[in-house]
Design a protein around this motif. Structure first.
Motif, PDB file in Angstrom:
ATOM      1  N   SER A  81       0.836  -1.200   0.000  1.00 21.27           N
ATOM      2  CA  SER A  81       0.000   0.000   0.000  1.00 21.27           C
ATOM      3  C   SER A  81       0.863   1.240   0.000  1.00 21.27           C
ATOM      4  N   ARG A  82       0.266   2.369  -0.428  1.00 21.15           N
ATOM      5  CA  ARG A  82       0.994   3.630  -0.450  1.00 21.15           C
ATOM      6  C   ARG A  82       1.355   4.063   0.955  1.00 21.15           C
ATOM      7  N   ALA A  83       0.522   3.682   1.944  1.00 19.78           N
ATOM      8  CA  ALA A  83       0.794   4.075   3.333  1.00 19.78           C
ATOM      9  C   ALA A  83       2.127   3.522   3.806  1.00 19.78           C
ATOM     10  N   ASP A  84       2.477   2.337   3.319  1.00 23.34           N
ATOM     11  CA  ASP A  84       3.760   1.762   3.721  1.00 23.34           C
ATOM     12  C   ASP A  84       4.915   2.637   3.266  1.00 23.34           C
ATOM     13  N   HIS A  85       4.800   3.217   2.060  1.00 22.18           N
ATOM     14  CA  HIS A  85       5.853   4.081   1.547  1.00 22.18           C
ATOM     15  C   HIS A  85       5.886   5.414   2.268  1.00 22.18           C
ATOM     16  N   MET A  86       4.802   5.816   2.889  1.00 20.19           N
ATOM     17  CA  MET A  86       4.729   7.112   3.555  1.00 20.19           C
ATOM     18  C   MET A  86       5.156   7.037   5.023  1.00 20.19           C
ATOM     19  N   ASP A  87       5.480   5.837   5.500  1.00 14.63           N
ATOM     20  CA  ASP A  87       5.874   5.682   6.900  1.00 14.63           C
ATOM     21  C   ASP A  87       7.370   5.900   7.116  1.00 14.63           C
ATOM     22  N   VAL A  88       8.127   6.300   6.068  1.00 12.59           N
ATOM     23  CA  VAL A  88       9.570   6.437   6.203  1.00 12.59           C
ATOM     24  C   VAL A  88       9.926   7.484   7.246  1.00 12.59           C
ATOM     25  N   ALA A  89       9.297   8.671   7.146  1.00 16.39           N
ATOM     26  CA  ALA A  89       9.605   9.750   8.087  1.00 16.39           C
ATOM     27  C   ALA A  89       9.203   9.368   9.503  1.00 16.39           C
ATOM     28  N   ALA A  90       8.010   8.767   9.644  1.00 14.68           N
ATOM     29  CA  ALA A  90       7.557   8.381  10.978  1.00 14.68           C
ATOM     30  C   ALA A  90       8.486   7.336  11.583  1.00 14.68           C
ATOM     31  N   TYR A  91       8.960   6.411  10.733  1.00 12.05           N
ATOM     32  CA  TYR A  91       9.878   5.387  11.233  1.00 12.05           C
ATOM     33  C   TYR A  91      11.211   6.005  11.638  1.00 12.05           C
ATOM     34  N   ALA A  92      11.707   6.948  10.809  1.00 10.53           N
ATOM     35  CA  ALA A  92      12.979   7.589  11.106  1.00 10.53           C
ATOM     36  C   ALA A  92      12.921   8.385  12.407  1.00 10.53           C
ATOM     37  N   LEU A  93      11.773   9.001  12.666  1.00 10.85           N
ATOM     38  CA  LEU A  93      11.629   9.795  13.886  1.00 10.85           C
ATOM     39  C   LEU A  93      11.281   8.945  15.097  1.00 10.85           C
ATOM     40  N   GLY A  94      10.964   7.657  14.863  1.00  6.42           N
ATOM     41  CA  GLY A  94      10.678   6.767  15.974  1.00  6.42           C
ATOM     42  C   GLY A  94       9.315   6.969  16.605  1.00  6.42           C
ATOM     43  N   VAL A  95       8.323   7.389  15.808  1.00  8.02           N
ATOM     44  CA  VAL A  95       6.986   7.643  16.367  1.00  8.02           C
ATOM     45  C   VAL A  95       6.015   6.498  16.084  1.00  8.02           C
ATOM     46  N   LEU A  96       6.436   5.481  15.338  1.00  9.65           N
ATOM     47  CA  LEU A  96       5.552   4.346  15.067  1.00  9.65           C
ATOM     48  C   LEU A  96       5.484   3.455  16.300  1.00  9.65           C
ATOM     49  N   ASP A  97       4.314   2.801  16.486  1.00  9.02           N
ATOM     50  CA  ASP A  97       4.218   1.844  17.584  1.00  9.02           C
ATOM     51  C   ASP A  97       4.931   0.552  17.182  1.00  9.02           C
ATOM     52  N   GLU A  98       4.969  -0.405  18.097  1.00  5.31           N
ATOM     53  CA  GLU A  98       5.745  -1.628  17.852  1.00  5.31           C
ATOM     54  C   GLU A  98       5.211  -2.396  16.650  1.00  5.31           C
TER      55      GLU A  98
ATOM     56  N   ALA B  68      13.362   1.748  -2.698  1.00  6.14           N
ATOM     57  CA  ALA B  68      13.014   3.170  -2.709  1.00  6.14           C
ATOM     58  C   ALA B  68      12.907   3.715  -1.284  1.00  6.14           C
ATOM     59  N   CYS B  69      12.229   2.974  -0.409  1.00  8.90           N
ATOM     60  CA  CYS B  69      12.098   3.421   0.974  1.00  8.90           C
ATOM     61  C   CYS B  69      13.450   3.400   1.691  1.00  8.90           C
ATOM     62  N   ALA B  70      14.265   2.394   1.356  1.00 12.82           N
ATOM     63  CA  ALA B  70      15.582   2.313   1.977  1.00 12.82           C
ATOM     64  C   ALA B  70      16.430   3.519   1.596  1.00 12.82           C
TER      65      ALA B  70
ATOM     66  N   GLU C 167      17.748   6.598   4.094  1.00 14.52           N
ATOM     67  CA  GLU C 167      19.152   6.964   4.217  1.00 14.52           C
ATOM     68  C   GLU C 167      19.351   8.462   4.118  1.00 14.52           C
ATOM     69  N   THR C 168      18.546   9.126   3.259  1.00 13.32           N
ATOM     70  CA  THR C 168      18.674  10.576   3.125  1.00 13.32           C
ATOM     71  C   THR C 168      18.135  11.321   4.331  1.00 13.32           C
ATOM     72  N   MET C 169      17.292  10.680   5.126  1.00 14.52           N
ATOM     73  CA  MET C 169      16.693  11.347   6.269  1.00 14.52           C
ATOM     74  C   MET C 169      17.539  11.215   7.539  1.00 14.52           C
ATOM     75  N   VAL C 170      18.552  10.359   7.515  1.00 19.38           N
ATOM     76  CA  VAL C 170      19.353  10.137   8.722  1.00 19.38           C
ATOM     77  C   VAL C 170      19.994  11.427   9.227  1.00 19.38           C
ATOM     78  N   PRO C 171      20.618  12.276   8.359  1.00 27.04           N
ATOM     79  CA  PRO C 171      21.197  13.520   8.881  1.00 27.04           C
ATOM     80  C   PRO C 171      20.160  14.446   9.484  1.00 27.04           C
ATOM     81  N   VAL C 172      18.976  14.513   8.864  1.00 25.72           N
ATOM     82  CA  VAL C 172      17.928  15.388   9.378  1.00 25.72           C
ATOM     83  C   VAL C 172      17.473  14.927  10.751  1.00 25.72           C
ATOM     84  N   VAL C 173      17.334  13.611  10.914  1.00 28.19           N
ATOM     85  CA  VAL C 173      16.914  13.070  12.203  1.00 28.19           C
ATOM     86  C   VAL C 173      17.958  13.385  13.268  1.00 28.19           C
TER      87      VAL C 173
END
Length: 260
Positions: A2-19, A34-36, A40-46
């Protein structure tokens, strides 16, 4: 997927997803390049966001609707950064001053302990090297020019044909005779051997060695060759001791002969 899976990258990087969502996204991440790549590009921002506390986030949200507040916030952040850098510089300078003071005190204490006496340099022990003797200086070798005399009865000889010189010290032992000898004017390259000739006409080879091209006791190499050998014969049983040169065919020719 699903598209939602691709949109969880930022939430996962910030650690706001539940278990549960975190586990689901990690399964998706294992097969989605693509998500990987995006993660990787979001690591410096985090990493930058991790240094911002809750109060700062609230202030940033307020600046979105108040430009003047944004200016004041930016000025406060710049001032705080300047103060932080200044504190770091002052701390570093203080450390240098303290260290320098301690070093000066320690050095002064050492000088006081030593006192005004003159410093005497200890002799430096070095590995002997082959150097030609200075003009007029006596030759060195076994029992010659050294601090200790070599034990035993000394005999010397110089061959009139080859020019090879030999100095030998014969020491009687329980097992026979120990032979300490020094050879000079011995050219190389060659193979040599030491032969003991007994009074009863028997002979034995008691030592062999090779001479390099520079030789020993020569113009190329001033140092003489010093060796030690032993024979079962007693001193009174030895008729003569001969240094021989052995060619590639095994034929021996005398270089110098010493008679006790």
């Amino acid at each position: 997927m699903s598209r939602a899976d691709h949109m969880d990258v930022a939430a996962y990087a910030l650690g706001v997803l539940d278990e549960q969502d975190t586990a689901r996204f990690e399964e998706h991440l294992a097969t989605c390049w693509a998500c990987a790549a995006e993660l990787e590009t979001m690591v410096p921002v985090v990493g930058l966001l991790s240094g911002i506390d809750g109060e700062t986030m609230t202030a940033l949200e307020q600046t979105a609707t108040d430009p003047r507040l944004l200016d004041r916030t930016l000025m406060a952040v710049r001032a705080d950064r300047r103060r932080t850098r200044l504190r770091q510089l002052l701390a570093t300078a203080a450390a240098v001053v303290v260290l320098g003071g301690l070093t000066a005190i320690g050095f002064h204490s050492v000088l006081e302990d030593v006192g005004p006496t003159d410093v005497v340099a200890e002799p430096t022990v070095t590995t002997p090297v082959d150097v030609p003797p200075t003009p007029g200086s006596p030759p060195t070798g076994l029992g010659i020019g050294g601090p200790n005399e070599v034990e035993g009865d000394q005999v010397t000889a110089t061959d009139a044909t080859t020019g090879v010189t030999a100095t030998m010290f014969l020491v009687e032992r329980d097992y026979g005779t120990q032979i300490n000898f020094s050879l000079g004017r011995l050219p190389g390259p060659r193979t040599c051997r030491l032969v003991v000739v007994r009074a009863d006409a028997g002979s034995e080879v008691v030592s062999t060695w090779s001479v390099p091209e520079s030789g020993y006791g020569t113009n190329t190499r001033a140092q003489e060759l010093e060796l030690t050998a032993a024979t079962a014969a007693k001193k009174d049983q030895i008729k003569q001791i001969q240094v021989q040169s052995v060619d590639a065919r095994g034929v021996a020719s005398p270089l110098v002969t010493v008679k006790p």
